[in-house]
Design a protein around this motif. Structure first.
Motif, short mmCIF file in Angstrom:
data_model
loop_
_atom_site.label_atom_id
_atom_site.label_comp_id
_atom_site.label_asym_id
_atom_site.label_seq_id
_atom_site.Cartn_x
_atom_site.Cartn_y
_atom_site.Cartn_z
N ASP A 62 0.84 -1.19 0.00
CA ASP A 62 0.00 0.00 0.00
C ASP A 62 0.88 1.25 0.00
O ASP A 62 0.60 2.23 -0.68
CB ASP A 62 -0.92 -0.02 1.23
CG ASP A 62 -2.16 0.83 1.01
OD1 ASP A 62 -2.65 0.86 -0.14
OD2 ASP A 62 -2.62 1.48 1.96
N ALA A 140 -3.79 1.26 8.76
CA ALA A 140 -4.67 1.16 7.60
C ALA A 140 -5.92 2.02 7.77
O ALA A 140 -6.38 2.66 6.82
CB ALA A 140 -5.06 -0.30 7.36
N VAL A 141 -6.46 2.07 8.97
CA VAL A 141 -7.65 2.90 9.23
C VAL A 141 -7.30 4.37 9.04
O VAL A 141 -8.05 5.14 8.41
CB VAL A 141 -8.23 2.64 10.63
CG1 VAL A 141 -9.31 3.65 10.97
CG2 VAL A 141 -8.81 1.22 10.70
N LEU A 144 -7.09 5.15 5.43
CA LEU A 144 -8.40 5.25 4.81
C LEU A 144 -8.96 6.66 5.00
O LEU A 144 -9.48 7.28 4.06
CB LEU A 144 -9.34 4.21 5.43
CG LEU A 144 -10.72 4.09 4.78
CD1 LEU A 144 -10.57 3.66 3.34
CD2 LEU A 144 -11.57 3.09 5.53
N CYS A 145 -8.83 7.18 6.22
CA CYS A 145 -9.34 8.53 6.50
C CYS A 145 -8.64 9.56 5.61
O CYS A 145 -9.29 10.43 5.01
CB CYS A 145 -9.12 8.90 7.96
SG CYS A 145 -9.96 7.76 9.07
N ASN A 147 -7.14 9.09 2.77
CA ASN A 147 -7.56 8.91 1.37
C ASN A 147 -8.90 9.56 1.09
O ASN A 147 -9.09 10.17 0.04
CB ASN A 147 -7.70 7.42 1.04
CG ASN A 147 -6.36 6.81 0.71
OD1 ASN A 147 -5.53 7.47 0.11
ND2 ASN A 147 -6.13 5.59 1.12
N LEU A 148 -9.82 9.41 2.03
CA LEU A 148 -11.15 10.00 1.82
C LEU A 148 -11.06 11.52 1.74
O LEU A 148 -11.70 12.15 0.90
CB LEU A 148 -12.12 9.56 2.94
CG LEU A 148 -12.50 8.08 2.88
CD1 LEU A 148 -13.25 7.66 4.14
CD2 LEU A 148 -13.35 7.78 1.65
N MET A 175 -7.42 3.97 -1.72
CA MET A 175 -8.47 3.80 -0.73
C MET A 175 -8.87 2.33 -0.69
O MET A 175 -9.04 1.74 0.37
CB MET A 175 -9.67 4.67 -1.09
CG MET A 175 -10.68 4.70 -0.01
SD MET A 175 -12.17 5.49 -0.55
CE MET A 175 -12.87 4.25 -1.59
N SER A 178 -6.27 0.47 1.15
CA SER A 178 -6.42 0.58 2.61
C SER A 178 -7.50 -0.36 3.12
O SER A 178 -7.35 -1.00 4.17
CB SER A 178 -6.77 2.01 3.01
OG SER A 178 -5.68 2.86 2.74
N LEU A 179 -8.62 -0.44 2.37
CA LEU A 179 -9.70 -1.35 2.77
C LEU A 179 -9.19 -2.79 2.79
O LEU A 179 -9.51 -3.56 3.70
CB LEU A 179 -10.88 -1.24 1.80
CG LEU A 179 -11.74 0.02 1.95
CD1 LEU A 179 -12.77 0.08 0.82
CD2 LEU A 179 -12.45 0.04 3.30
N ILE A 182 -7.08 -3.33 5.86
CA ILE A 182 -7.94 -3.44 7.05
C ILE A 182 -8.54 -4.85 7.13
O ILE A 182 -8.50 -5.50 8.18
CB ILE A 182 -9.07 -2.38 7.00
CG1 ILE A 182 -8.47 -0.98 7.21
CG2 ILE A 182 -10.12 -2.66 8.07
CD1 ILE A 182 -9.45 0.16 6.99
#
Length: 312
Positions: A62, A140-141, A144-145, A147-148, A175, A178-179, A182
């Motif tokens: 990633d 990873a979480v 994700l944030c 990336n959003l 993103m 990242s998912l 997770i």
């Protein structure tokens, strides 16, 4: 009052559209690009450190894509800055090409990294290694944030520039990356199957590479002065020939400098009854603009020189 003012603005923009159209567009996309660049860069560092600490190949995979993200955003910023500089004597087209060159560098980089990660993953299938799923999950979480946030920032410019589109696509695929990480961290946490880690690393690579290939192809098309996407040269030639007063069209070339703005050059041979050459040229330029969206057309108009028609 509001509407009148707005209308005036619109007229003003229209008058100057040809010379200044790209300046406001680029400035508008610059600030969100800077913020996304800063965020992604910070997170890239976190992800590399996290990947090494938790011994997770999925995180490193990633991170590799995050890195190309950072490069893509950096190049997009550089191109936006450069495109604002006027063309100078050495580079008569300004720096519009930087975009495409940037996309090529980025694509090449990603292929190299993906190769390295696939190689590493194959080794881990043979000998699965312990992975700290907690660290993996937290990072990873976080990713994700970030990336959003970046996606919201880049969504506006993605439709207009090849570069911002490239950056947007990468953040998007990140993103999903990242998912994946997770999901992997959760599976490892609850089942202890550390082999999930290299599997996800490989999936992230396979997910991103086809996209990179498309971007590379588009950029290559620009650099090789190929016909821009969405323009059919035969249709353009047919429409030009059908124009009253035109006998023949030859040496027709259509290419593009950056991601948009197609450029056309052609020799137009006038029919004997063509009348005013200027009128024909202007009519052709209008036709190209309206039907094909080609604003930059350089047309060389020639009278016919056949044996019997040369006037003494």
């Amino acid at each position: 009052m509001g509407t009148g003012h707005h209308h005036h603005d619109h007229d003003h923009a229209h008058d100057h559209a040809h010379g200044h159209s790209h300046v406001p567009r680029n400035i508008r996309h610059e600030k969100p690009l800077w913020i996304a660049f800063g965020l992604t860069l910070c997170f890239l560092l976190a992800e590399v450190v996290g990947g090494l600490l938790s011994n997770s190949l999925a995180l490193l995979s990633d991170a590799a894509h995050m890195m190309t993200d950072v490069v893509a955003l950096g190049i997009a910023l550089f191109a936006v800055r450069m495109a604002r500089r006027p063309a100078d004597a050495k580079r008569t087209y300004g720096y519009a090409r930087m975009e495409a060159i940037g996309a090529v560098i980025n694509g090449g980089l990603l292929f190299v990294l993906a190769g390295f990660i696939l190689w590493e993953a194959v080794g881990r299938f043979r000998a699965p290694q312990p992975v700290a799923s907690g660290t993996m999950l937290v990072i990873a979480v976080l990713g994700l944030c970030i990336n959003l946030v970046s996606m919201r920032l880049l969504a506006a410019g993605a439709g207009e520039s090849l570069n911002v589109k490239g950056a947007y696509l990468e953040v998007w695929s990140d993103m999903l990356g990242s998912l994946g990480v997770i999901a992997g961290a959760l599976v490892i946490r609850f089942t202890g199957w550390t082999v999930v880690d290299p599997i996800i690393a490989i999936l992230i690579g396979l997910w991103v590479l086809p996209r990179t290939w498309v971007l590379l192809r588009e950029a290559g098309q620009v650099l090789m002065q190929g016909v821009p996407v969405g323009i059919d040269v035969d249709a353009v030639r047919g429409a030009m020939r059908a124009q009253p007063g035109v006998a023949e069209v030859h040496d027709l070339h259509v290419w593009a400098l950056g991601s948009k703005e197609p450029i056309l050059t052609a020799h137009v041979v006038l029919a004997d009854d063509a009348g005013d050459a200027d009128a024909v040229r202007i009519a052709l330029a209008d036709l190209l603009q309206e039907r094909f969206g080609i604003g930059h057309a350089t047309l060389q108009v020639e009278a016919r020189h056949c044996g019997g028609h040369v006037h003494p």
